[in-house]
Enzyme design. Structure first.
Site, PDB file in Angstrom:
ATOM      1  N   ARG A   1       0.845  -1.206   0.000  1.00 18.08           N
ATOM      2  CA  ARG A   1       0.000   0.000   0.000  1.00 18.08           C
ATOM      3  C   ARG A   1       0.878   1.253   0.000  1.00 18.08           C
ATOM      4  O   ARG A   1       2.104   1.155   0.053  1.00 18.08           O
ATOM      5  CB  ARG A   1      -0.925   0.000   1.223  1.00 18.08           C
ATOM      6  CG  ARG A   1      -0.185  -0.047   2.554  1.00 18.08           C
ATOM      7  CD  ARG A   1      -1.148   0.121   3.720  1.00 18.08           C
ATOM      8  NE  ARG A   1      -0.403   0.494   4.911  1.00 18.08           N
ATOM      9  CZ  ARG A   1      -0.273  -0.271   5.983  1.00 18.08           C
ATOM     10  NH1 ARG A   1      -0.851  -1.455   6.016  1.00 18.08           N
ATOM     11  NH2 ARG A   1       0.415   0.161   7.027  1.00 18.08           N
TER      12      ARG A   1
ATOM     13  N   ASN B   1      11.538   0.285   1.456  1.00 19.53           N
ATOM     14  CA  ASN B   1      10.435   1.218   1.737  1.00 19.53           C
ATOM     15  C   ASN B   1       9.674   0.865   3.011  1.00 19.53           C
ATOM     16  O   ASN B   1       9.054   1.736   3.618  1.00 19.53           O
ATOM     17  CB  ASN B   1       9.474   1.231   0.531  1.00 19.53           C
ATOM     18  CG  ASN B   1       8.143   1.841   0.860  1.00 19.53           C
ATOM     19  OD1 ASN B   1       7.997   3.055   0.919  1.00 19.53           O
ATOM     20  ND2 ASN B   1       7.146   0.995   1.135  1.00 19.53           N
TER      21      ASN B   1
ATOM     22  N   ASN C   1      11.946  15.572  15.070  1.00 18.59           N
ATOM     23  CA  ASN C   1      10.540  15.967  15.202  1.00 18.59           C
ATOM     24  C   ASN C   1      10.049  15.589  16.595  1.00 18.59           C
ATOM     25  O   ASN C   1      10.285  14.460  17.036  1.00 18.59           O
ATOM     26  CB  ASN C   1       9.691  15.258  14.147  1.00 18.59           C
ATOM     27  CG  ASN C   1       8.304  15.855  14.014  1.00 18.59           C
ATOM     28  OD1 ASN C   1       8.102  17.024  14.340  1.00 18.59           O
ATOM     29  ND2 ASN C   1       7.365  15.063  13.566  1.00 18.59           N
TER      30      ASN C   1
ATOM     31  N   TYR D   1      11.459   7.229  15.607  1.00 14.34           N
ATOM     32  CA  TYR D   1      11.324   7.232  14.135  1.00 14.34           C
ATOM     33  C   TYR D   1      12.431   8.088  13.495  1.00 14.34           C
ATOM     34  O   TYR D   1      13.084   7.665  12.533  1.00 14.34           O
ATOM     35  CB  TYR D   1       9.940   7.776  13.790  1.00 14.34           C
ATOM     36  CG  TYR D   1       9.604   7.812  12.320  1.00 14.34           C
ATOM     37  CD1 TYR D   1       9.299   6.639  11.633  1.00 14.34           C
ATOM     38  CD2 TYR D   1       9.556   9.015  11.622  1.00 14.34           C
ATOM     39  CE1 TYR D   1       8.969   6.672  10.275  1.00 14.34           C
ATOM     40  CE2 TYR D   1       9.225   9.060  10.271  1.00 14.34           C
ATOM     41  CZ  TYR D   1       8.934   7.886   9.602  1.00 14.34           C
ATOM     42  OH  TYR D   1       8.600   7.918   8.264  1.00 14.34           O
TER      43      TYR D   1
HETATM   44  P1  NAI Z   1       2.184   2.712   5.104  1.00 15.64           P
HETATM   45  O1  NAI Z   1       1.974   2.441   6.542  1.00 15.64           O
HETATM   46  O2  NAI Z   1       1.027   3.047   4.241  1.00 15.64           O
HETATM   47  O3  NAI Z   1       2.971   1.498   4.431  1.00 15.64           O
HETATM   48  C1  NAI Z   1       4.088   0.906   5.035  1.00 15.64           C
HETATM   49  C2  NAI Z   1       4.339  -0.423   4.388  1.00 15.64           C
HETATM   50  O4  NAI Z   1       5.416  -1.086   5.082  1.00 15.64           O
HETATM   51  C3  NAI Z   1       3.133  -1.342   4.489  1.00 15.64           C
HETATM   52  O5  NAI Z   1       3.010  -2.047   3.274  1.00 15.64           O
HETATM   53  C4  NAI Z   1       3.499  -2.265   5.638  1.00 15.64           C
HETATM   54  O6  NAI Z   1       2.869  -3.512   5.584  1.00 15.64           O
HETATM   55  C5  NAI Z   1       5.007  -2.392   5.406  1.00 15.64           C
HETATM   56  N1  NAI Z   1       5.721  -2.912   6.579  1.00 15.64           N
HETATM   57  C6  NAI Z   1       5.705  -2.431   7.845  1.00 15.64           C
HETATM   58  N2  NAI Z   1       6.462  -3.208   8.650  1.00 15.64           N
HETATM   59  C7  NAI Z   1       6.989  -4.190   7.860  1.00 15.64           C
HETATM   60  C8  NAI Z   1       7.842  -5.292   8.090  1.00 15.64           C
HETATM   61  N3  NAI Z   1       8.336  -5.566   9.307  1.00 15.64           N
HETATM   62  N4  NAI Z   1       8.164  -6.092   7.043  1.00 15.64           N
HETATM   63  C9  NAI Z   1       7.670  -5.854   5.809  1.00 15.64           C
HETATM   64  N5  NAI Z   1       6.850  -4.825   5.524  1.00 15.64           N
HETATM   65  C10 NAI Z   1       6.508  -4.003   6.533  1.00 15.64           C
HETATM   66  O7  NAI Z   1       3.272   3.858   5.052  1.00 15.64           O
HETATM   67  P2  NAI Z   1       3.766   4.838   3.878  1.00 15.64           P
HETATM   68  O8  NAI Z   1       3.330   6.172   4.236  1.00 15.64           O
HETATM   69  O9  NAI Z   1       3.446   4.279   2.556  1.00 15.64           O
HETATM   70  O10 NAI Z   1       5.338   4.759   4.159  1.00 15.64           O
HETATM   71  C11 NAI Z   1       6.278   4.081   3.332  1.00 15.64           C
HETATM   72  C12 NAI Z   1       7.674   4.521   3.731  1.00 15.64           C
HETATM   73  O11 NAI Z   1       7.799   5.931   3.555  1.00 15.64           O
HETATM   74  C13 NAI Z   1       8.002   4.246   5.201  1.00 15.64           C
HETATM   75  O12 NAI Z   1       9.358   3.859   5.311  1.00 15.64           O
HETATM   76  C14 NAI Z   1       7.796   5.611   5.846  1.00 15.64           C
HETATM   77  O13 NAI Z   1       8.557   5.735   7.020  1.00 15.64           O
HETATM   78  C15 NAI Z   1       8.255   6.525   4.750  1.00 15.64           C
HETATM   79  N6  NAI Z   1       7.743   7.880   4.852  1.00 15.64           N
HETATM   80  C16 NAI Z   1       6.401   8.156   4.789  1.00 15.64           C
HETATM   81  C17 NAI Z   1       5.959   9.466   4.888  1.00 15.64           C
HETATM   82  C18 NAI Z   1       4.530   9.848   4.807  1.00 15.64           C
HETATM   83  O14 NAI Z   1       4.231  11.040   4.989  1.00 15.64           O
HETATM   84  N7  NAI Z   1       3.614   8.955   4.543  1.00 15.64           N
HETATM   85  C19 NAI Z   1       6.917  10.574   5.079  1.00 15.64           C
HETATM   86  C20 NAI Z   1       8.282  10.172   5.136  1.00 15.64           C
HETATM   87  C21 NAI Z   1       8.668   8.872   5.017  1.00 15.64           C
END
Ligand code: NAI
Length: 244
Positions: free
Chosen positions: A16, A87, A146, A152
């Site tokens: 996602r 990611n 932050n 984080y």
């Molecule tokens: P999200 O929560 O929608 O997706 C995160 C994904 O990582 C999910 O598919 C989840 O199942 C997977 N995941 C979590 N733990 C896991 C594990 N142990 N093994 C395998 N998969 C795992 O988050 P989003 O927003 O798509 O974030 C993606 C990346 O971008 C993350 O690293 C987040 O820290 C980073 N990010 C997001 C920001 C935002 O504003 N949404 C801003 C800056 C960075």
């Protein structure tokens, strides 16, 4: 021919949000994408968007042995891994004095140790083939810090240091390692933020809008592609100008 035709990409956390957009973008650029998630249904849902150019895998990135296995399985099915996108990431926000040991550990284990596990698993092959791209998804809070996100921010700052070190180690073997640091991107991760926090953040974005997962995916495609052959060890901030 599309720019990533013939390449094999692995995207963790691909079920996602930003990971799904990255998988779709690399797929649209011609790569065969191994979509990795903790559940096979989640990974498969993204693969279904790729029009045949990919396959689904399960892997919890905190499990080092599984990460090594994953890379061999992808290699057997799709071919050697050319592009790795770390990611997968989580938040467990709280102010310092309320942060539990477990909040610290799970965030560091997933966001930092997870990237180490997969990067180590692809490194040898990439070095042998003298080519490869690794893109790690950090965050602007890894650069600025932050309130309420000490765990984080530490994991994401760690990811920057990790990436620069590995970039130096692998440069002579033609393997490029870079970081994309997103700002506020609309996904499940940011959906729970209270209205006031969103308004406050919004006011700090010069481009006047929150980011979309596709904004981050475009930066990853660039760093994974032929236009970025002379770029390594860099942090590309994708945040609408919030941090300059
Ligand atoms: P999200 O929560 O929608 O997706 C995160 C994904 O990582 C999910 O598919 C989840 O199942 C997977 N995941 C979590 N733990 C896991 C594990 N142990 N093994 C395998 N998969 C795992 O988050 P989003 O927003 O798509 O974030 C993606 C990346 O971008 C993350 O690293 C987040 O820290 C980073 N990010 C997001 C920001 C935002 O504003 N949404 C801003 C800056 C960075």
């Amino acid at each position: 021919m599309s720019e990533l035709e013939g390449k094999v990409a692995v995207v963790t956390g691909g079920s996602r949000g930003i990971g799904r957009a990255i998988a779709c973008e690399l797929g649209a650029a011609g790569a065969a994408v191994a979509v990795v998630a903790r559940s096979i249904e989640g990974a498969q849902a993204t693969v279904d968007l790729l029009e045949g150019k990919g396959a689904a895998w399960t892997c919890d990135v905190t499990d080092a042995a599984r990460c090594t296995e994953l890379i061999s399985e992808v290699q057997e099915e799709l071919g050697p891994v050319d592009i790795l996108v770390n990611n997968a990431g989580i938040t467990r926000d709280n102010i310092l004095v309320r942060l539990k040991d477990e909040d610290w550990e799970t965030v560091l284990e997933t966001n930092l140790r997870g990237a180490f596990n997969t990067t180590r698993a692809v490194a040898r092959g990439m070095m042998k083939r003298r080519s490869g791209r690794i893109v790690n998804i950090a965050s602007v809070v890894g650069l600025t810090g932050n309130r309420g996100q000490a765990n984080y921010a530490a994991s994401k700052a760690g990811l920057v240091g990790f990436s620069k070190s590995v970039a130096q180690e692998l440069a002579a073997r033609g393997v490029l390692v870079n970081v994309v640091a997103p700002g506020f991107i609309e996904t499940d991760m940011t959906a729970q933020l209270p209205e006031e926090a969103r308004d406050e953040l919004f006011g700090r974005i010069p481009l006047g809008r929150f980011g979309a997962p596709e904004d981050v995916a475009g930066a990853v495609r660039f760093l994974a592609g032929p236009a970025a052959t002379y770029i390594t060890g860099q942090v590309l901030v994708v945040d609408g100008g919030m941090v300059m």
